[in-house]
Design a protein around this motif. Structure first.
Motif, PDB file in Angstrom:
ATOM      1  N   LEU A 387      49.239  64.863  48.052  1.00  0.00           N
ATOM      2  CA  LEU A 387      48.618  64.037  47.018  1.00  0.00           C
ATOM      3  C   LEU A 387      49.555  63.924  45.818  1.00  0.00           C
ATOM      4  O   LEU A 387      50.640  64.519  45.799  1.00  0.00           O
ATOM      5  CB  LEU A 387      47.266  64.638  46.620  1.00  0.00           C
ATOM      6  N   ASP A 388      49.134  63.172  44.813  1.00  0.00           N
ATOM      7  CA  ASP A 388      49.978  62.943  43.637  1.00  0.00           C
ATOM      8  C   ASP A 388      49.812  64.101  42.670  1.00  0.00           C
ATOM      9  O   ASP A 388      48.964  64.073  41.777  1.00  0.00           O
ATOM     10  CB  ASP A 388      49.586  61.623  42.965  1.00  0.00           C
ATOM     11  N   TYR A 389      50.651  65.118  42.815  1.00  0.00           N
ATOM     12  CA  TYR A 389      50.539  66.324  41.997  1.00  0.00           C
ATOM     13  C   TYR A 389      51.427  66.291  40.746  1.00  0.00           C
ATOM     14  O   TYR A 389      51.761  67.336  40.195  1.00  0.00           O
ATOM     15  CB  TYR A 389      50.807  67.565  42.854  1.00  0.00           C
ATOM     16  N   VAL A 390      51.808  65.135  40.291  1.00  0.00           N
ATOM     17  CA  VAL A 390      52.489  64.888  39.007  1.00  0.00           C
ATOM     18  C   VAL A 390      53.643  65.873  38.787  1.00  0.00           C
ATOM     19  O   VAL A 390      53.604  66.728  37.912  1.00  0.00           O
ATOM     20  CB  VAL A 390      51.502  64.944  37.823  1.00  0.00           C
ATOM     21  N   PRO A 391      54.693  65.774  39.553  1.00  0.00           N
ATOM     22  CA  PRO A 391      55.787  66.743  39.448  1.00  0.00           C
ATOM     23  C   PRO A 391      56.588  66.641  38.151  1.00  0.00           C
ATOM     24  O   PRO A 391      56.916  65.543  37.690  1.00  0.00           O
ATOM     25  CB  PRO A 391      56.666  66.402  40.655  1.00  0.00           C
TER      26      PRO A 391
END
Length: 426
Positions: A387-391
């Motif tokens: 998922l989009d885990y905002v790296p």
């Protein structure tokens, strides 16, 4: 709706004591910068332990207004709670407009209570562990306060003058979410108009390090403390222990509106579930967390597509991160692939029971500033955490509704929904 029809609960004050510096401003700056506050443990000699890193608070009790008698009487976690509650009340503007004492209450969460003081006092009364029969004459006179976590809530109640419902919630690592959720219910049912709610833990001690070493839950990445906490990263190998506190001023919405209070968010939904499965294990399908998410969104009268940001539990263990990813997919459906999700434990570590309240403070600030905090150290995502885990880098985004989740030993799974008052319950 339980309680008096129409009673809604909003956040009007925030206080934070977290790694990176006490106070809301340093905390939020750390998160938006994507910096980490993890380092080699300095509160004791960590050399004998497998994991030797933690996220410590640079805390000067005297500089923050606590006198010698208070610091002598209170465990470090209680000191965090008192200082943080003062900041929250000041931020709320309630200092000169407090309700009648019996209409104000306190709920404080804690997973491990006065761990540091108990560890220290045992060393004293056992003469460094040499005595099988300890000598109580060497204990501090306030040892009883360290034995009962209710002393935390009592200290905060004395500080703010609360004579309404005062309690401690201890549900492991979901304590911070559950304390706020419980406090909101107290206001909704009409038992109070203002609740001082949050959680505190100061667990960085030899006994805690030994316990987590035994189950290999904490990271052994001692040569690189700054990058040791890596939620959702393929190279993660355990969480980083932390400490801290967050306290929120919760207020009945109409009361807050009448006095012109600044409102950060509404506590729009809350739910908690148990997996009744294992003390530390998690089922891979994330069913119980998914159910808590579903019920909290239903209470808020929101659908998955309404959620603009998800604050993940994101501890940095393989089991938790995969369980949580499954729970998001199960509860949010296709929206799980579009909504930004991040873990601030990558920057402030895992302060056990306190972290849920600290994360709620971060969620309220994210709504205030329309910024999603990043997941630091996320460079090589686990393919199972897709998922989009905002790296690495914070992200600007309009945020009107936030979901925050927590997972704790014993099978506790909790979810809180924050929303703008005009967005919730539409």
């Amino acid at each position: 709706m339980s309680g008096e029809e129409g009673r809604r609960v909003v956040i009007t004050g925030i206080g934070v004591t977290a790694p990176g510096g006490p106070g809301v401003k340093p905390f939020w700056q750390l998160l938006t910068d994507g910096r980490t506050a993890t380092r080699r443990i300095s509160l004791f000699d960590p050399t004998p332990f497998r994991s030797q890193v933690a996220a410590e608070v640079d805390f000067d009790a005297e500089a923050l207004g606590l006198g010698p008698q208070q610091t002598r009487r209170m465990d470090r976690a209680a000191q965090f709670a008192v200082v943080t509650a003062r900041e929250a009340v000041t931020d709320s503007g309630l200092e000169d407009r407090l309700p009648a004492p019996h209409r104000m209450g306190v709920t404080i969460g804690s997973a491990v209570g006065a761990t540091m003081s108990l560890d220290q006092e045992y060393r004293v009364v056992s003469d460094g562990g040499r005595l099988e029969l300890v000598d109580h004459r060497y204990a501090v006179p306030h040892l009883y306060n360290h034995m009962v976590p209710s002393s935390f809530a009592a200290e905060v109640a004395w500080t703010v003058g609360a004579e309404g419902p005062v309690t401690v919630v201890s549900t492991g690592c979901t304590s911070g979410l559950d304390a706020v959720g419980y406090a909101a219910e107290v206001i909704r049912e009409g038992a109070a108009d203002v609740m001082i709610a949050g959680a505190t833990d100061a667990p960085i001690s030899p006994i805690t390090a030994a316990c987590f070493d035994a189950i290999k839950a904490t990271t052994p990445r001692n040569d690189d403390p700054e990058h040791a906490s890596r939620p959702f990263d393929g190279s993660r190998n355990g969480f980083v222990l932390g400490e801290g506190c967050a306290v929120l001023v919760l207020e009945e919405w109409e009361r807050a509106r009448r006095r012109g209070a600044h409102v950060y968010a509404e506590i729009a939904g809350y739910a908690t579930r148990s997996n009744a499965f294992h003390m530390t294990g998690l089922r891979p399908d994330g069913r119980e967390m998914a159910e808590a998410i579903r019920v909290s969104l239903d209470e808020a009268r929101l659908v998955p597509e309404d959620v603009d940001y998800v604050n993940a539990h994101g501890s940095g263990t393989k089991q938790n991160d995969r369980h949580e990813t499954a729970a998001f997919k199960r509860s949010l459906g296709e929206a799980a692939y579009r909504v930004p999700i991040s873990s601030i434990k990558s920057m402030i570590g895992h302060s056990l029971g306190a972290v849920g309240s600290i994360e709620l403070a971060a969620c309220a600030l994210a709504m205030e500033h329309h910024v999603v905090p990043p997941t630091a150290n996320l460079r090589t995502p686990d393919p199972e955490c897709d998922l989009d885990y905002v790296p690495l880098t914070a992200r600007e985004r309009r945020i009107d509704a936030v979901l925050s989740v927590g997972s704790g030993f014993g099978g506790f799974q909790s979810a809180v929904v924050l929303a703008r008052p005009d967005r919730a319950r539409r």
